[in-house]
Scaffold this active site. Structure first.
Site, PDB file in Angstrom:
ATOM      1  N   HIS A 118      33.678  27.369  46.114  1.00  0.00           N
ATOM      2  CA  HIS A 118      35.112  27.610  45.977  1.00  0.00           C
ATOM      3  C   HIS A 118      35.797  26.329  45.525  1.00  0.00           C
ATOM      4  O   HIS A 118      35.668  25.275  46.154  1.00  0.00           O
ATOM      5  CB  HIS A 118      35.689  28.123  47.295  1.00  0.00           C
ATOM      6  CG  HIS A 118      35.238  29.510  47.638  1.00  0.00           C
ATOM      7  ND1 HIS A 118      35.084  29.956  48.927  1.00  0.00           N
ATOM      8  CD2 HIS A 118      34.907  30.554  46.828  1.00  0.00           C
ATOM      9  CE1 HIS A 118      34.668  31.217  48.906  1.00  0.00           C
ATOM     10  NE2 HIS A 118      34.560  31.597  47.644  1.00  0.00           N
ATOM     11  N   GLU A 147      37.834  23.578  47.637  1.00  0.00           N
ATOM     12  CA  GLU A 147      37.198  23.053  48.846  1.00  0.00           C
ATOM     13  C   GLU A 147      36.516  21.721  48.526  1.00  0.00           C
ATOM     14  O   GLU A 147      35.296  21.563  48.605  1.00  0.00           O
ATOM     15  CB  GLU A 147      36.261  24.107  49.420  1.00  0.00           C
ATOM     16  CG  GLU A 147      37.063  25.351  49.815  1.00  0.00           C
ATOM     17  CD  GLU A 147      36.223  26.566  50.195  1.00  0.00           C
ATOM     18  OE1 GLU A 147      34.997  26.423  50.389  1.00  0.00           O
ATOM     19  OE2 GLU A 147      36.807  27.667  50.296  1.00  0.00           O
ATOM     20  N   HIS A 201      31.453  24.888  52.884  1.00  0.00           N
ATOM     21  CA  HIS A 201      32.794  25.361  52.551  1.00  0.00           C
ATOM     22  C   HIS A 201      33.809  24.619  53.425  1.00  0.00           C
ATOM     23  O   HIS A 201      33.457  23.849  54.313  1.00  0.00           O
ATOM     24  CB  HIS A 201      32.915  26.868  52.817  1.00  0.00           C
ATOM     25  CG  HIS A 201      32.176  27.716  51.843  1.00  0.00           C
ATOM     26  ND1 HIS A 201      32.789  28.344  50.777  1.00  0.00           N
ATOM     27  CD2 HIS A 201      30.857  28.042  51.754  1.00  0.00           C
ATOM     28  CE1 HIS A 201      31.885  29.015  50.076  1.00  0.00           C
ATOM     29  NE2 HIS A 201      30.698  28.854  50.658  1.00  0.00           N
ATOM     30  N   GLU A 225      31.723  25.810  57.556  1.00  0.00           N
ATOM     31  CA  GLU A 225      33.144  25.699  57.225  1.00  0.00           C
ATOM     32  C   GLU A 225      33.621  24.384  57.820  1.00  0.00           C
ATOM     33  O   GLU A 225      33.735  24.242  59.036  1.00  0.00           O
ATOM     34  CB  GLU A 225      33.934  26.875  57.794  1.00  0.00           C
ATOM     35  CG  GLU A 225      33.590  28.229  57.184  1.00  0.00           C
ATOM     36  CD  GLU A 225      34.192  28.449  55.812  1.00  0.00           C
ATOM     37  OE1 GLU A 225      34.932  27.555  55.322  1.00  0.00           O
ATOM     38  OE2 GLU A 225      33.925  29.509  55.212  1.00  0.00           O
TER      39      GLU A 225
END
Length: 420
Positions: free
Chosen positions: A161, A164, A296, A369
Site C-alpha cells: 500500500h 505506508e 503494513h 501492521e
C-alpha cells in the site's frame, strides 16, 4: 459530533500526523477523491465486513467505531446501511511529505551501497518492473549469497500500500541489521549462515512515489495502473492475489474504491511479478520459502491467515497449522508489543497475500501492521523522527521468525510430523 471528533484528533495532527482528503487540484486525470470518515455503530467483525464491502478501506478499529478511507459514494453507501458517518475535515494546514522518509531513488542508492559493502552476503536482483516501469528489486541476504543453497528461505514484503512508507524504512532497517551485525552478533551470524533471506523493499514504487510527490501527502493506497473504462486509477495490490479472489465480500469490484480488487487475479502488474517470484522458489516440487512477513501500517497488530473466513480450522487450514500460526504470532508479539490475532478477527478480506501465501504456497506467514496504534499518533504519516525507534522495535520479533524458519511447527512440538 464532528466537533468532538476534531477535538480528539486536532492536537496530535497539528504535531505532524497529517491526512489529505482529496487529490490535488489540477490533476490531469479526473480521479475520485478519498476522504477520512468516522463510522460509528460498528462493534463486530461482521459490522466491519459490511462496511468494507462498500469499497471503503478500514484504517483504524475502535470498540464501537472505525475510521475509513472512502469516496463520498462509498460513505453514502455506509450511511445507507444504518451507520452514523461523519467526514473528518481537520482544520489544520497540510504539511508537505516528510523528507525523512526514503524515496524510491534513495532506496535504490541504499541497496546498491549495502550490496557493494557486503558482496559476500548481500545481492540485488531485479525480479520485474512496475506498471510505470520502475524496477521491482529483491535483496537476498545469506552466506554464499550467489549460491542457491539448500537452506530455509524467508520472505519480507514491504509497501504493497503506497501510503505506508514506514514499511520501506523497515526494509532498510532489516537490510542494515543483517549486514552490519553479521560477524559481530552471534545470533545474526548464525541466521544469515543458515537461511536465505529475501527482502522486497518496495513492491509498489509507482504508488509510493505518487503519494509523496506533491506538496501534500496524497493518502494514496493503490498502484497507478489505469482501469479500462474508468477514469479511476489503481488496484489495491492486497486484494488482487489469486486465492479466494473476490470470494467473500472482502474487496470491491468498483475501480473508484480504495479496495478495488482488479479485473482478475494478478491483473495488477506488481502482484503478478511478486507471485511469479514466489513461485520461482519452488525447487524440486517443494517451496523453499517457509515463512514470510508482509509489512503494513498502521495499528500495531500481528495477523495470520485466513482473512476470507471467520473460521480458524477450515478448508486449507488444519488445527495444527492454525495453532502454529497462532503460537508463532503470539511469540513475535510478545517481543514487539503488537496485538496478535487472526486477520478476519478485524473484518473479512479476500484476495490478500496473507491468504495466498498460505492457501496457495503453504508458507507460514504474517502481516505486521506497524506503528502507530491510532490515527491520533500519526496514522499513515507519523513524523520521520519515529523511524529509528519503531523499526528497531521489531528487531527481536523478526529474529524470532527467522529462528523458526527451519521448521515453524517446532513451536507447537509437531516438527516430526511436519518437518521430517
Amino acid at each position: 459530533m464532528v466537533a468532538s471528533v476534531l477535538r480528539r484528533f486536532l492536537v496530535p495532527l497539528a504535531a505532524g500526523a497529517l491526512f489529505l482528503s482529496a487529490l490535488p487540484s489540477g490533476s490531469a486525470i479526473a480521479e475520485p477523491s478519498y476522504d477520512l470518515y468516522e463510522v460509528r455503530g460498528a462493534t463486530t467483525a461482521q459490522d466491519r465486513t459490511e462496511i468494507t464491502a462498500t469499497g471503503a478501506a478500514i484504517d483504524q478499529v475502535g470498540d464501537d467505531s472505525v475510521l475509513v478511507t472512502a469516496t463520498p459514494d462509498d460513505a453514502e453507501a455506509i450511511g445507507d446501511l444504518g451507520y452514523d458517518v461523519e467526514v473528518l475535515d481537520l482544520p489544520v494546514p497540510f504539511a508537505g511529505p516528510d523528507s525523512g522518509y526514503t524515496t524510491y531513488g534513495e532506496l535504490l542508492g541504499v541497496i546498491d551501497q549495502m550490496v557493494a559493502d557486503n558482496p559476500r552476503i548481500a545481492a540485488k536482483s531485479v525480479i520485474g518492473r512496475s506498471h510505470q516501469g520502475r524496477d521491482l528489486v529483491a535483496v537476498k541476504i545469506s552466506d554464499n549469497v550467489r549460491v542457491d543453497e539448500n537452506e530455509p528461505e524467508v520472505l519480507f514484503v514491504h509497501a504493497q500500500h503506497a501510503r505506508e512508507h514506514l514499511t520501506v524504512e523497515m526494509a532498510v532497517y532489516l537490510m542494515r541489521l543483517l549486514t552490519d551485525e553479521y560477524g559481530s552478533d552471534p545470533r545474526i551470524t548464525r541466521l544469515v549462515d543458515n537461511r536465505e533471506i529475501w527482502i522486497l523493499p518496495n513492491v509498489n514504487p509507482d504508488g509510493s512515489e505518487y503519494d509523496m510527490a506533491g506538496s501534500s501527502w496524497r493518502n494514496w493506497r493503490k498502484n497507478r495502473q489505469p482501469n479500462a473504462g474508468s477514469s479511476a486509477v489503481g488496484t489495491d495490490l492486497n486484494r488482487n492475489w489469486d486465492y479466494r479472489w473476490g470470494c467473500c465480500g472482502g474487496s470491491s469490484s468498483n475501480p473508484s474504491s480504495s479496495t478495488y480488487r482488479g479485473s482478475a487475479p494478478e491483473s495488477a502488474t506488481e502482484v503478478r511479478v511478486i507471485a511469479d517470484f514466489v513461485r520461482s522458489r519452488v525447487v524440486g516440487g517443494e517451496q523453499q520459502i517457509t515463512t514470510a512477513i508482509d509489512f503494513h501500517t498502521y495499528s500495531e497488530l500481528i495477523l495470520w491467515p485466513f482473512g476470507h473466513t471467520y473460521s480458524d480450522v477450515t478448508t486449507g487450514m488444519t488445527r495444527a497449522e492454525y495453532d502454529t500460526h497462532a503460537a508463532l504470532g503470539r511469540h513475535m508479539a510478545a517481543a514487539n508489543g503488537y496485538t496478535p490475532q487472526q486477520s478476519s478477527d478485524l473484518y473479512i478480506t479476500d484476495g490478500s497475500i496473507n491468504d495466498w501465501l498460505w492457501g496457495d504456497q503453504r508458507i507460514v506467514n504474517f502481516t505486521y501492521e506497524m506503528y502507530p496504534r491510532s490515527a491520533a499518533r500519526g496514522g499513515f504519516y507519523p513524523p520521520s523522527s519515529v523511524i529509528a525507534r519503531e523499526t528497531a522495535r521489531n528487531r527481536e520479533a523478526v529474529l524470532r521468525l527467522l529462528d523458526y524458519a527451519d521448521c515453524p511447527y517446532r513451536i507447537i512440538g509437531r516438527q516430526a510430523a511436519y518437518c521430517g
